[in-house]
Write an enzyme that holds these catalytic residues in place. Structure first.
Site, short mmCIF file in Angstrom:
data_model
loop_
_atom_site.label_atom_id
_atom_site.label_comp_id
_atom_site.label_asym_id
_atom_site.label_seq_id
_atom_site.Cartn_x
_atom_site.Cartn_y
_atom_site.Cartn_z
N LYS A 9 0.82 -1.22 0.00
CA LYS A 9 0.00 0.00 0.00
C LYS A 9 0.86 1.28 0.00
O LYS A 9 2.06 1.23 0.28
CB LYS A 9 -0.93 -0.03 1.22
CG LYS A 9 -1.97 -1.16 1.19
CD LYS A 9 -2.91 -1.03 2.38
CE LYS A 9 -3.99 -2.09 2.36
NZ LYS A 9 -4.94 -1.89 3.50
N TYR A 49 -12.51 -2.02 -3.54
CA TYR A 49 -13.04 -2.04 -2.18
C TYR A 49 -14.57 -1.93 -2.13
O TYR A 49 -15.12 -1.58 -1.09
CB TYR A 49 -12.39 -0.94 -1.34
CG TYR A 49 -10.99 -1.30 -0.86
CD1 TYR A 49 -10.79 -2.38 -0.01
CD2 TYR A 49 -9.89 -0.56 -1.26
CE1 TYR A 49 -9.52 -2.72 0.44
CE2 TYR A 49 -8.61 -0.90 -0.81
CZ TYR A 49 -8.44 -1.97 0.04
OH TYR A 49 -7.18 -2.30 0.50
N PHE A 57 -15.37 3.93 6.91
CA PHE A 57 -14.02 4.32 6.49
C PHE A 57 -13.80 4.20 4.98
O PHE A 57 -12.69 4.38 4.51
CB PHE A 57 -12.97 3.51 7.25
CG PHE A 57 -13.13 2.01 7.13
CD1 PHE A 57 -12.66 1.33 6.02
CD2 PHE A 57 -13.77 1.29 8.13
CE1 PHE A 57 -12.82 -0.05 5.91
CE2 PHE A 57 -13.93 -0.08 8.02
CZ PHE A 57 -13.46 -0.76 6.90
N ARG A 85 -2.19 -14.24 4.82
CA ARG A 85 -2.92 -13.54 5.89
C ARG A 85 -2.14 -13.63 7.20
O ARG A 85 -2.06 -12.68 7.98
CB ARG A 85 -4.32 -14.15 6.09
CG ARG A 85 -5.24 -14.05 4.88
CD ARG A 85 -5.80 -12.69 4.63
NE ARG A 85 -6.71 -12.23 5.67
CZ ARG A 85 -7.37 -11.08 5.60
NH1 ARG A 85 -7.23 -10.27 4.54
NH2 ARG A 85 -8.17 -10.71 6.56
N THR A 91 -5.28 -6.82 11.01
CA THR A 91 -5.59 -5.56 10.32
C THR A 91 -5.07 -4.36 11.09
O THR A 91 -4.48 -3.45 10.50
CB THR A 91 -7.13 -5.44 10.16
OG1 THR A 91 -7.62 -6.63 9.55
CG2 THR A 91 -7.49 -4.24 9.31
N ARG A 102 2.66 -6.35 9.23
CA ARG A 102 2.00 -5.20 9.84
C ARG A 102 2.64 -4.82 11.19
O ARG A 102 2.73 -3.65 11.53
CB ARG A 102 0.49 -5.47 9.97
CG ARG A 102 -0.19 -5.32 8.60
CD ARG A 102 -1.58 -5.88 8.58
NE ARG A 102 -2.33 -5.50 7.38
CZ ARG A 102 -3.47 -6.07 7.02
NH1 ARG A 102 -4.00 -7.01 7.75
NH2 ARG A 102 -4.08 -5.68 5.91
N ASN A 112 -1.90 0.33 6.86
CA ASN A 112 -1.40 -0.93 7.39
C ASN A 112 -0.57 -1.72 6.38
O ASN A 112 -0.48 -2.94 6.44
CB ASN A 112 -2.54 -1.75 8.01
CG ASN A 112 -3.63 -2.09 7.01
OD1 ASN A 112 -3.56 -1.72 5.85
ND2 ASN A 112 -4.63 -2.81 7.46
N HIS A 115 -2.26 -5.40 1.64
CA HIS A 115 -3.55 -6.08 1.48
C HIS A 115 -3.28 -7.51 1.06
O HIS A 115 -2.36 -7.76 0.28
CB HIS A 115 -4.39 -5.41 0.39
CG HIS A 115 -5.51 -6.30 -0.11
ND1 HIS A 115 -6.70 -6.42 0.54
CD2 HIS A 115 -5.55 -7.18 -1.15
CE1 HIS A 115 -7.45 -7.33 -0.10
NE2 HIS A 115 -6.78 -7.79 -1.13
N GLU A 126 -9.71 -10.72 -7.54
CA GLU A 126 -8.79 -9.58 -7.38
C GLU A 126 -7.62 -9.66 -8.36
O GLU A 126 -7.23 -8.65 -8.94
CB GLU A 126 -8.30 -9.53 -5.93
CG GLU A 126 -9.42 -9.16 -4.95
CD GLU A 126 -9.04 -9.26 -3.48
OE1 GLU A 126 -9.91 -9.01 -2.64
OE2 GLU A 126 -7.88 -9.58 -3.17
P1 ATP Z 1 -7.14 -6.00 3.56
O1 ATP Z 1 -8.52 -6.26 2.98
O2 ATP Z 1 -6.57 -4.66 3.19
O3 ATP Z 1 -6.20 -7.13 3.34
P2 ATP Z 1 -8.16 -6.81 6.11
O4 ATP Z 1 -8.84 -7.90 5.37
O5 ATP Z 1 -7.25 -7.17 7.25
O6 ATP Z 1 -7.27 -5.92 5.14
P3 ATP Z 1 -10.68 -5.39 6.02
O7 ATP Z 1 -11.65 -5.53 7.12
O8 ATP Z 1 -10.92 -6.12 4.74
O9 ATP Z 1 -9.21 -5.75 6.61
O10 ATP Z 1 -10.52 -3.84 5.72
C1 ATP Z 1 -9.91 -3.41 4.52
C2 ATP Z 1 -8.98 -2.27 4.81
O11 ATP Z 1 -9.73 -1.17 5.27
C3 ATP Z 1 -7.96 -2.54 5.91
O12 ATP Z 1 -6.78 -3.15 5.47
C4 ATP Z 1 -7.69 -1.15 6.45
O13 ATP Z 1 -6.65 -0.49 5.71
C5 ATP Z 1 -8.99 -0.43 6.22
N1 ATP Z 1 -9.74 -0.39 7.49
C6 ATP Z 1 -10.33 -1.44 8.12
N2 ATP Z 1 -10.91 -1.06 9.27
C7 ATP Z 1 -10.64 0.28 9.37
C8 ATP Z 1 -10.96 1.27 10.33
N3 ATP Z 1 -11.65 0.98 11.44
N4 ATP Z 1 -10.52 2.53 10.10
C9 ATP Z 1 -9.83 2.85 8.99
N5 ATP Z 1 -9.50 1.96 8.04
C10 ATP Z 1 -9.90 0.69 8.23
MG MG Z 2 -10.02 -7.58 3.58
#
Ligand code: ATP
Ligand code: MG
Length: 137
Positions: A9, A49, A57, A85, A91, A102, A112, A115, A126
């Site tokens: 990212k 997304y 968010f 993962r 996350t 992370r 973070n 992805h 994807e």
């Molecule tokens: P990713 O999909 O990026 O691999 P993830 O699966 O661990 O991460 P998701 O729940 O899918 O997390 O959320 C997607 C992305 O949205 C996160 O990686 C993070 O950057 C952002 N995100 C998630 N929760 C929050 C939050 N509470 N505030 C701000 N950004 C958030």
């Molecule tokens: Mg995710």
């Protein structure tokens, strides 16, 4: 063997961490079989997304993902989806285990660093958004 989709990212590319993150990926036994640096458009980030579009968010997420270039990747290995993962960590970096990407590099939950696809089905979807089969070797 499986394929998964990864994004390094903007927070990480801005801090010149692509090589260090790739080293963690490779040390974990995952192979980088395709990789390209792009500056995501707003349309690409919104589409990517889409599943989060009702989350509070979402706007911030799209803004962050388009703020600087990212590196999109296809990773291959045994159990690659779950393995990556695990390598990424939680996350929220405050909850991420020692040695995870992370824990090592992320700034906060919104920045973070990486992805990774959350299922084999989403991995295929994807990957197809950013790579054609001819780009992958
Ligand atoms: P990713 O999909 O990026 O691999 P993830 O699966 O661990 O991460 P998701 O729940 O899918 O997390 O959320 C997607 C992305 O949205 C996160 O990686 C993070 O950057 C952002 N995100 C998630 N929760 C929050 C939050 N509470 N505030 C701000 N950004 C958030
Ligand atoms: Mg995710």
């Amino acid at each position: 063997t499986q394929r998964t989709f990864s994004i390094i990212k903007p927070d990480a590319t801005k801090r010149n961490l692509t090589g260090k993150i790739n080293a963690v990926i490779e040390d974990a036994g995952l192979r980088i079989i395709a990789q390209r640096r792009i500056h995501m458009t707003e349309a690409q980030a919104k589409r990517f997304y889409e599943v989060h579009k009702e989350r509070p968010f979402y706007g911030e997420l799209v803004e962050t993902m388009t703020s600087a270039p990212v590196v999109v990747q296809v990773l291959e290995g045994d159990n690659a989806v779950a393995r990556y993962r695990e390598v990424m960590g939680a996350t929220n970096p405050e909850q991420a285990a020692e040695g995870t990407i992370r824990k090592l590099f992320a700034l906060n939950v919104g920045e973070n660093s990486v992805h990774g696809s959350d299922s084999l089905e989403n991995a295929a979807i994807e990957i197809a958004q950013f790579f054609s089969e001819a780009d992958i070797a």
